[in-house]
Design a protein around this motif. Structure first.
Motif, PDB file in Angstrom:
ATOM      1  N   ASP A  98     -56.826  42.464 -16.377  1.00 37.19           N
ATOM      2  CA  ASP A  98     -55.778  42.753 -17.618  1.00 37.19           C
ATOM      3  C   ASP A  98     -55.500  41.079 -18.197  1.00 37.19           C
ATOM      4  O   ASP A  98     -54.477  41.447 -19.149  1.00 37.19           O
ATOM      5  CB  ASP A  98     -54.553  43.256 -17.061  1.00 37.19           C
ATOM      6  N   HIS A  99     -55.967  40.154 -17.753  1.00 33.17           N
ATOM      7  CA  HIS A  99     -55.866  38.729 -18.225  1.00 33.17           C
ATOM      8  C   HIS A  99     -56.925  37.979 -18.311  1.00 33.17           C
ATOM      9  O   HIS A  99     -57.144  37.044 -17.640  1.00 33.17           O
ATOM     10  CB  HIS A  99     -54.795  37.843 -17.410  1.00 33.17           C
ATOM     11  N   HIS A 100     -57.908  38.613 -19.101  1.00 37.08           N
ATOM     12  CA  HIS A 100     -59.166  38.047 -19.272  1.00 37.08           C
ATOM     13  C   HIS A 100     -59.513  37.259 -20.179  1.00 37.08           C
ATOM     14  O   HIS A 100     -59.231  37.547 -21.408  1.00 37.08           O
ATOM     15  CB  HIS A 100     -60.166  39.301 -19.274  1.00 37.08           C
ATOM     16  N   PRO A 101     -60.171  35.882 -19.892  1.00 44.10           N
ATOM     17  CA  PRO A 101     -60.261  34.871 -21.051  1.00 44.10           C
ATOM     18  C   PRO A 101     -61.324  35.223 -22.043  1.00 44.10           C
ATOM     19  O   PRO A 101     -61.362  34.498 -22.931  1.00 44.10           O
ATOM     20  CB  PRO A 101     -60.928  33.634 -20.019  1.00 44.10           C
ATOM     21  N   ARG A 102     -62.073  36.218 -21.639  1.00 48.07           N
ATOM     22  CA  ARG A 102     -63.107  36.565 -22.736  1.00 48.07           C
ATOM     23  C   ARG A 102     -63.931  35.442 -23.447  1.00 48.07           C
ATOM     24  O   ARG A 102     -63.800  35.174 -24.481  1.00 48.07           O
ATOM     25  CB  ARG A 102     -62.346  37.275 -23.961  1.00 48.07           C
ATOM     26  N   PRO A 103     -64.868  34.931 -22.424  1.00 47.08           N
ATOM     27  CA  PRO A 103     -65.679  33.728 -23.026  1.00 47.08           C
ATOM     28  C   PRO A 103     -66.508  34.434 -24.090  1.00 47.08           C
ATOM     29  O   PRO A 103     -67.028  35.400 -23.989  1.00 47.08           O
ATOM     30  CB  PRO A 103     -66.600  33.402 -21.574  1.00 47.08           C
ATOM     31  N   TRP A 104     -66.799  33.400 -25.072  1.00 44.89           N
ATOM     32  CA  TRP A 104     -67.515  33.526 -26.363  1.00 44.89           C
ATOM     33  C   TRP A 104     -68.855  34.466 -26.312  1.00 44.89           C
ATOM     34  O   TRP A 104     -69.141  35.141 -26.983  1.00 44.89           O
ATOM     35  CB  TRP A 104     -67.516  32.617 -27.227  1.00 44.89           C
ATOM     36  N   TRP A 105     -69.641  33.979 -25.129  1.00 46.32           N
ATOM     37  CA  TRP A 105     -70.943  34.352 -24.967  1.00 46.32           C
ATOM     38  C   TRP A 105     -70.962  36.043 -24.484  1.00 46.32           C
ATOM     39  O   TRP A 105     -72.018  36.437 -24.470  1.00 46.32           O
ATOM     40  CB  TRP A 105     -71.647  33.394 -24.238  1.00 46.32           C
ATOM     41  N   LEU A 106     -70.031  36.240 -23.746  1.00 47.12           N
ATOM     42  CA  LEU A 106     -69.859  37.828 -23.403  1.00 47.12           C
ATOM     43  C   LEU A 106     -70.352  38.748 -24.100  1.00 47.12           C
ATOM     44  O   LEU A 106     -70.873  39.904 -23.866  1.00 47.12           O
ATOM     45  CB  LEU A 106     -68.631  38.122 -22.396  1.00 47.12           C
ATOM     46  N   GLU A 107     -69.759  38.523 -25.468  1.00 44.08           N
ATOM     47  CA  GLU A 107     -69.848  39.560 -26.498  1.00 44.08           C
ATOM     48  C   GLU A 107     -71.472  39.980 -26.910  1.00 44.08           C
ATOM     49  O   GLU A 107     -71.583  40.894 -27.426  1.00 44.08           O
ATOM     50  CB  GLU A 107     -69.133  39.198 -27.780  1.00 44.08           C
ATOM     51  N   TYR A 108     -72.261  38.990 -26.535  1.00 42.02           N
ATOM     52  CA  TYR A 108     -73.801  39.272 -26.702  1.00 42.02           C
ATOM     53  C   TYR A 108     -74.480  40.164 -25.850  1.00 42.02           C
ATOM     54  O   TYR A 108     -75.552  40.647 -25.992  1.00 42.02           O
ATOM     55  CB  TYR A 108     -74.317  38.017 -26.942  1.00 42.02           C
ATOM     56  N   PHE A 109     -73.860  40.591 -24.667  1.00 37.54           N
ATOM     57  CA  PHE A 109     -74.267  41.374 -23.593  1.00 37.54           C
ATOM     58  C   PHE A 109     -74.066  42.683 -23.555  1.00 37.54           C
ATOM     59  O   PHE A 109     -72.754  42.741 -23.893  1.00 37.54           O
ATOM     60  CB  PHE A 109     -74.144  40.615 -22.125  1.00 37.54           C
ATOM     61  N   PRO A 110     -74.811  43.623 -23.397  1.00 35.80           N
ATOM     62  CA  PRO A 110     -74.281  44.965 -23.276  1.00 35.80           C
ATOM     63  C   PRO A 110     -73.303  45.289 -22.138  1.00 35.80           C
ATOM     64  O   PRO A 110     -73.467  44.547 -21.191  1.00 35.80           O
ATOM     65  CB  PRO A 110     -75.630  45.990 -22.780  1.00 35.80           C
ATOM     66  N   ARG A 111     -72.133  45.731 -22.438  1.00 35.02           N
ATOM     67  CA  ARG A 111     -70.962  46.068 -21.711  1.00 35.02           C
ATOM     68  C   ARG A 111     -70.595  44.715 -20.921  1.00 35.02           C
ATOM     69  O   ARG A 111     -69.943  44.570 -20.096  1.00 35.02           O
ATOM     70  CB  ARG A 111     -71.341  46.724 -20.313  1.00 35.02           C
ATOM     71  N   GLY A 112     -70.823  43.562 -21.943  1.00 31.87           N
ATOM     72  CA  GLY A 112     -70.241  42.510 -21.348  1.00 31.87           C
ATOM     73  C   GLY A 112     -68.643  42.189 -20.936  1.00 31.87           C
ATOM     74  O   GLY A 112     -68.720  41.841 -19.764  1.00 31.87           O
TER      75      GLY A 112
ATOM     76  N   VAL B  42     -64.004  27.419 -26.732  1.00 30.40           N
ATOM     77  CA  VAL B  42     -63.086  27.068 -25.625  1.00 30.40           C
ATOM     78  C   VAL B  42     -62.230  28.159 -25.462  1.00 30.40           C
ATOM     79  O   VAL B  42     -62.270  29.010 -26.479  1.00 30.40           O
ATOM     80  CB  VAL B  42     -62.175  25.721 -25.776  1.00 30.40           C
ATOM     81  N   PHE B  43     -61.622  28.502 -24.147  1.00 24.13           N
ATOM     82  CA  PHE B  43     -60.840  29.640 -24.019  1.00 24.13           C
ATOM     83  C   PHE B  43     -59.890  29.281 -22.547  1.00 24.13           C
ATOM     84  O   PHE B  43     -60.249  28.434 -21.983  1.00 24.13           O
ATOM     85  CB  PHE B  43     -61.704  30.738 -23.627  1.00 24.13           C
ATOM     86  N   ALA B  44     -58.947  30.157 -22.927  1.00 23.16           N
ATOM     87  CA  ALA B  44     -57.895  29.725 -21.866  1.00 23.16           C
ATOM     88  C   ALA B  44     -57.979  30.471 -20.474  1.00 23.16           C
ATOM     89  O   ALA B  44     -58.348  31.670 -20.761  1.00 23.16           O
ATOM     90  CB  ALA B  44     -56.506  30.101 -22.334  1.00 23.16           C
ATOM     91  N   GLU B  45     -57.810  30.046 -19.399  1.00 26.75           N
ATOM     92  CA  GLU B  45     -58.245  30.571 -18.063  1.00 26.75           C
ATOM     93  C   GLU B  45     -56.784  30.529 -17.351  1.00 26.75           C
ATOM     94  O   GLU B  45     -56.205  29.582 -16.867  1.00 26.75           O
ATOM     95  CB  GLU B  45     -59.288  29.971 -17.256  1.00 26.75           C
ATOM     96  N   PRO B  46     -56.503  31.720 -16.595  1.00 30.45           N
ATOM     97  CA  PRO B  46     -55.413  31.747 -15.728  1.00 30.45           C
ATOM     98  C   PRO B  46     -55.395  30.933 -14.676  1.00 30.45           C
ATOM     99  O   PRO B  46     -56.511  30.876 -13.865  1.00 30.45           O
ATOM    100  CB  PRO B  46     -55.143  33.274 -15.557  1.00 30.45           C
ATOM    101  N   LEU B  47     -54.198  30.465 -14.131  1.00 32.76           N
ATOM    102  CA  LEU B  47     -54.000  29.881 -12.788  1.00 32.76           C
ATOM    103  C   LEU B  47     -52.322  30.371 -12.286  1.00 32.76           C
ATOM    104  O   LEU B  47     -51.513  30.201 -12.879  1.00 32.76           O
ATOM    105  CB  LEU B  47     -53.785  28.465 -12.889  1.00 32.76           C
ATOM    106  N   LEU B  48     -52.666  31.127 -11.267  1.00 33.43           N
ATOM    107  CA  LEU B  48     -51.541  31.822 -10.335  1.00 33.43           C
ATOM    108  C   LEU B  48     -51.286  30.855  -9.305  1.00 33.43           C
ATOM    109  O   LEU B  48     -52.280  30.505  -8.387  1.00 33.43           O
ATOM    110  CB  LEU B  48     -51.898  33.277 -10.146  1.00 33.43           C
ATOM    111  N   THR B  49     -50.051  30.653  -9.117  1.00 35.02           N
ATOM    112  CA  THR B  49     -49.638  29.562  -7.972  1.00 35.02           C
ATOM    113  C   THR B  49     -48.670  30.403  -7.197  1.00 35.02           C
ATOM    114  O   THR B  49     -47.638  30.804  -7.537  1.00 35.02           O
ATOM    115  CB  THR B  49     -48.965  28.211  -8.274  1.00 35.02           C
ATOM    116  N   LEU B  50     -48.821  30.655  -5.820  1.00 32.50           N
ATOM    117  CA  LEU B  50     -48.177  31.092  -4.918  1.00 32.50           C
ATOM    118  C   LEU B  50     -47.631  30.452  -3.766  1.00 32.50           C
ATOM    119  O   LEU B  50     -48.158  29.180  -3.544  1.00 32.50           O
ATOM    120  CB  LEU B  50     -49.062  32.304  -4.216  1.00 32.50           C
ATOM    121  N   GLU B  51     -46.296  30.525  -3.282  1.00 35.48           N
ATOM    122  CA  GLU B  51     -45.793  29.826  -2.458  1.00 35.48           C
ATOM    123  C   GLU B  51     -45.427  30.423  -1.106  1.00 35.48           C
ATOM    124  O   GLU B  51     -45.123  31.651  -1.150  1.00 35.48           O
ATOM    125  CB  GLU B  51     -44.371  28.963  -2.836  1.00 35.48           C
TER     126      GLU B  51
END
Length: 252
Positions: free
Chosen positions: A144-158, A241-250
């Motif tokens: 539910d927080h997917h960066p959606r790289p630009w090239w994925l749109e060209y693949f079926p079910r990308g 470019v696209f934004a990618e998530p980083l989760l930090t846990l303590e």
């Protein structure tokens, strides 16, 4: 997700297919530094270290690092091509980390959490190897927080196929917080461009992303054909470019 055996798949091309520029690497090291303690040195763990894409840079920036990787062939590549005096590469996994308890100030799971097969077992094992107050840097995608790289749109079910590899963010957080961890930070990180669109196509052809193992041969053929046609229009243009998530846990 279809499990990937890196001893028989991808190890030959992984380092080349997933290479980071120095600018990209520095962006990630700066992002990690922002959520780690200021003191130096720090003792680190790189869990799922693969071919050592991040391990030497972590050691240079923060202090000694143990790279833990289950694939013998991936470790061989790391030891041959990513040596560093502050790095040791050991066989192991997130569920079975071969170091004493309380050994590290932080652990990075970079692009590897989705490969962890027994996550409920991994959570206390990660807690075991960290000192109280230790940080876990979880660089993974979330459905539910997917960066959606630009090239994925060209693949079926990308987008659908790639997102299906990952858990939703709330599920990952619950897995850790129910075991005594707390969320220390959540942010997104945008790498500089990986090069030209043509450069990116050549790396994608090596198929070193887990995504490609989820598609049928027909879907792969159709996707690469469409991607090649799109890139041919402007092969020298910068890869988006696209934004990618980083989760930090303590660890409490």
């Amino acid at each position: 997700m279809r499990p990937i055996d890196y001893d028989t798949e991808q190890h030959e091309h992984y380092a080349r297919g997933r290479v980071l520029t120095q600018q990209q690497l520095q962006v990630w090291i700066s992002a990690f530094a922002a959520v780690l303690p200021d003191r130096r040195p720090l003792t680190g763990m790189d869990i799922g270290s693969g071919t050592g894409r991040f391990t030497p840079a972590l050691a240079s920036a923060f202090g000694p690092v143990v790279g833990v990787e289950p694939s013998d062939r991936m470790r061989e590549v790391a030891q041959a091509h990513s040596p560093h005096p502050g790095v040791r590469y050991l066989p192991g996994s997130a569920e079975d980390i071969p170091v004493p308890s309380g050994s590290a100030d932080y652990a990075l799971l970079g692009w590897s959490w989705h490969h962890v097969r027994d996550k409920p077992r991994a959570v206390p094992e990660l807690a075991r190897v960290l000192r109280t107050g230790g940080r876990l840097l979880l660089r993974t995608n979330f459905s539910d927080h997917h960066p959606r790289p630009w090239w994925l749109e060209y693949f079926p079910r990308g987008y659908e196929a790639d997102a299906s590899i990952f858990q939703p963010l709330h599920e990952v957080i619950e897995t850790f917080t129910s075991a005594g961890w707390r969320v220390a930070d959540f942010r997104t990180v945008t790498e500089p461009s990986a090069g030209t669109r043509g450069d990116m196509l050549e790396r994608l052809r090596l198929r070193t992303l887990s995504f490609f193992a989820q598609l049928t041969p027909a879907e792969l053929e159709a996707g690469f054909r469409r991607l090649e046609q799109a890139v041919a229009v402007d092969p020298d243009g910068p890869a988006p470019v696209f934004a990618e998530p980083l989760l930090t846990l303590e660890l409490r």
